[in-house]
Motif scaffolding. Structure first.
Motif, PDB file in Angstrom:
ATOM      1  N   PHE A  96       0.836  -1.204   0.000  1.00 38.06           N
ATOM      2  CA  PHE A  96       0.000   0.000   0.000  1.00 38.06           C
ATOM      3  C   PHE A  96       0.876   1.262   0.000  1.00 38.06           C
ATOM      4  O   PHE A  96       0.575   2.243  -0.681  1.00 38.06           O
ATOM      5  CB  PHE A  96      -0.918   0.013   1.224  1.00 38.06           C
ATOM      6  CG  PHE A  96      -2.220  -0.698   1.024  1.00 38.06           C
ATOM      7  CD1 PHE A  96      -3.278  -0.082   0.364  1.00 38.06           C
ATOM      8  CD2 PHE A  96      -2.408  -1.978   1.500  1.00 38.06           C
ATOM      9  CE1 PHE A  96      -4.481  -0.727   0.179  1.00 38.06           C
ATOM     10  CE2 PHE A  96      -3.606  -2.639   1.315  1.00 38.06           C
ATOM     11  CZ  PHE A  96      -4.654  -2.018   0.657  1.00 38.06           C
ATOM     12  N   SER A  97       1.933   1.227   0.783  1.00 43.33           N
ATOM     13  CA  SER A  97       2.821   2.386   0.868  1.00 43.33           C
ATOM     14  C   SER A  97       3.470   2.677  -0.482  1.00 43.33           C
ATOM     15  O   SER A  97       3.513   3.824  -0.939  1.00 43.33           O
ATOM     16  CB  SER A  97       3.892   2.147   1.927  1.00 43.33           C
ATOM     17  OG  SER A  97       4.785   3.235   2.000  1.00 43.33           O
ATOM     18  N   LYS A  98       3.964   1.618  -1.140  1.00 42.08           N
ATOM     19  CA  LYS A  98       4.642   1.795  -2.424  1.00 42.08           C
ATOM     20  C   LYS A  98       3.669   2.194  -3.527  1.00 42.08           C
ATOM     21  O   LYS A  98       3.996   3.014  -4.389  1.00 42.08           O
ATOM     22  CB  LYS A  98       5.363   0.500  -2.800  1.00 42.08           C
ATOM     23  CG  LYS A  98       6.582   0.196  -1.948  1.00 42.08           C
ATOM     24  CD  LYS A  98       7.263  -1.082  -2.395  1.00 42.08           C
ATOM     25  CE  LYS A  98       8.519  -1.358  -1.566  1.00 42.08           C
ATOM     26  NZ  LYS A  98       9.182  -2.625  -1.983  1.00 42.08           N
ATOM     27  N   ALA A  99       2.462   1.596  -3.511  1.00 42.32           N
ATOM     28  CA  ALA A  99       1.505   1.821  -4.596  1.00 42.32           C
ATOM     29  C   ALA A  99       0.762   3.143  -4.458  1.00 42.32           C
ATOM     30  O   ALA A  99       0.517   3.835  -5.452  1.00 42.32           O
ATOM     31  CB  ALA A  99       0.510   0.664  -4.654  1.00 42.32           C
ATOM     32  N   PHE A 100       0.380   3.491  -3.222  1.00 42.82           N
ATOM     33  CA  PHE A 100      -0.516   4.635  -3.023  1.00 42.82           C
ATOM     34  C   PHE A 100       0.044   5.724  -2.114  1.00 42.82           C
ATOM     35  O   PHE A 100      -0.580   6.768  -1.939  1.00 42.82           O
ATOM     36  CB  PHE A 100      -1.855   4.150  -2.439  1.00 42.82           C
ATOM     37  CG  PHE A 100      -2.455   2.996  -3.175  1.00 42.82           C
ATOM     38  CD1 PHE A 100      -2.847   3.108  -4.505  1.00 42.82           C
ATOM     39  CD2 PHE A 100      -2.632   1.761  -2.552  1.00 42.82           C
ATOM     40  CE1 PHE A 100      -3.404   2.043  -5.179  1.00 42.82           C
ATOM     41  CE2 PHE A 100      -3.184   0.687  -3.221  1.00 42.82           C
ATOM     42  CZ  PHE A 100      -3.564   0.824  -4.541  1.00 42.82           C
ATOM     43  N   GLY A 101       1.197   5.448  -1.497  1.00 40.75           N
ATOM     44  CA  GLY A 101       1.765   6.428  -0.589  1.00 40.75           C
ATOM     45  C   GLY A 101       0.967   6.612   0.681  1.00 40.75           C
ATOM     46  O   GLY A 101       0.945   7.703   1.260  1.00 40.75           O
TER      47      GLY A 101
END
Length: 232
Positions: A96-101
């Motif tokens: 989630f962090s990598k894809a959507f920040g």
């Protein structure tokens, strides 16, 4: 809701469930349909099969580039915890962090980004009494919600476990997917569900969709679509 062979966001279905594999897709379509019929949610959910765990991880970063992404209201990821629920949760948080920040909590509670889109996840088969996700799969969840008298179901699974243990010993090779063997052994022990896949069995009424075992999933889907109620 048609099965998606590729990521296809639909403006009229702004609440998105991203799941792992065909069986989860069919199961979730039936469960979402049940909630719609119960008038608990509106018919505004797009269920998308993202493939296996590795495909899910790789394809999440593609979503912000897909047409209508910024018109979506929320994304809920549903995947198996498998043998490590804690590890599965950590993997999803990183994805989630990598894809959507965005920074999701350890238990997958929804996070609302600056652009108003919700992001969250749930792990199957669900949560234990302590509120934490426990190890397992969709098949484990299905075994727990079979719509059968509890005493009879317990006896049936005693026989199934005995059968699988004996068969495994004879083969001298451990089953690669014992959760699947167990559920499909149950199907095989009936006249009505024999030969069916999970989605077919769900559609045919094999599972009790009002079970407390599904409360974690029901709550997540209701929260995903909560803005529908606010707009009425």
């Amino acid at each position: 809701m048609a099965e998606r062979k590729s990521i296809n966001l639909i403006k009229s279905l702004p609440h998105v469930i991203l799941c792992e594999g065909q069986d989860e897709w069919y199961f979730l379509v039936q469960y979402v349909g049940y909630l719609v019929k119960q008038h608990e949610i509106s018919d505004s959910i797009n269920v998308i099969n993202m493939g296996g765990n590795e495909e899910l991880r790789k394809n999440l970063p593609i979503l912000p580039k897909v047409d209508h992404y910024h018109e979506m209201k929320g994304f809920l990821v549903v995947r198996d915890a498998e043998k490590d629920a804690v590890g599965a949760g950590c993997s999803l948080k990183e994805s989630f962090s990598k894809a959507f920040g965005v920074c999701i909590s350890d238990n997958g509670d929804f996070f609302v980004s600056d652009n108003g889109i919700k992001y969250g996840f749930v792990l199957l088969p669900g949560k234990g009494e302590n509120g934490a996700y426990h190890n397992g799969t969709l098949e484990d969840l299905c075994c727990s919600i079979i719509d059968e008298d509890a005493a009879i179901k317990n006896r049936i699974f005693e026989y199934i476990n005995y059968f699988l243990e004996g068969t495994g010993n004879l083969h001298r090779v451990p089953f690669k997917t014992p959760h699947k063997n167990k559920l499909h052994a149950y199907f095989s022990g009936t006249n009505f569900f024999v030969g069916m896949k999970i989605g077919e069995a769900a559609k045919a009424g094999c599972f009790n969709f009002s079970s407390q075992k599904l409360e974690f999933l029901r709550k997540a889907i209701l929260e995903l679509t909560a803005d529908d109620l606010n707009e009425k």
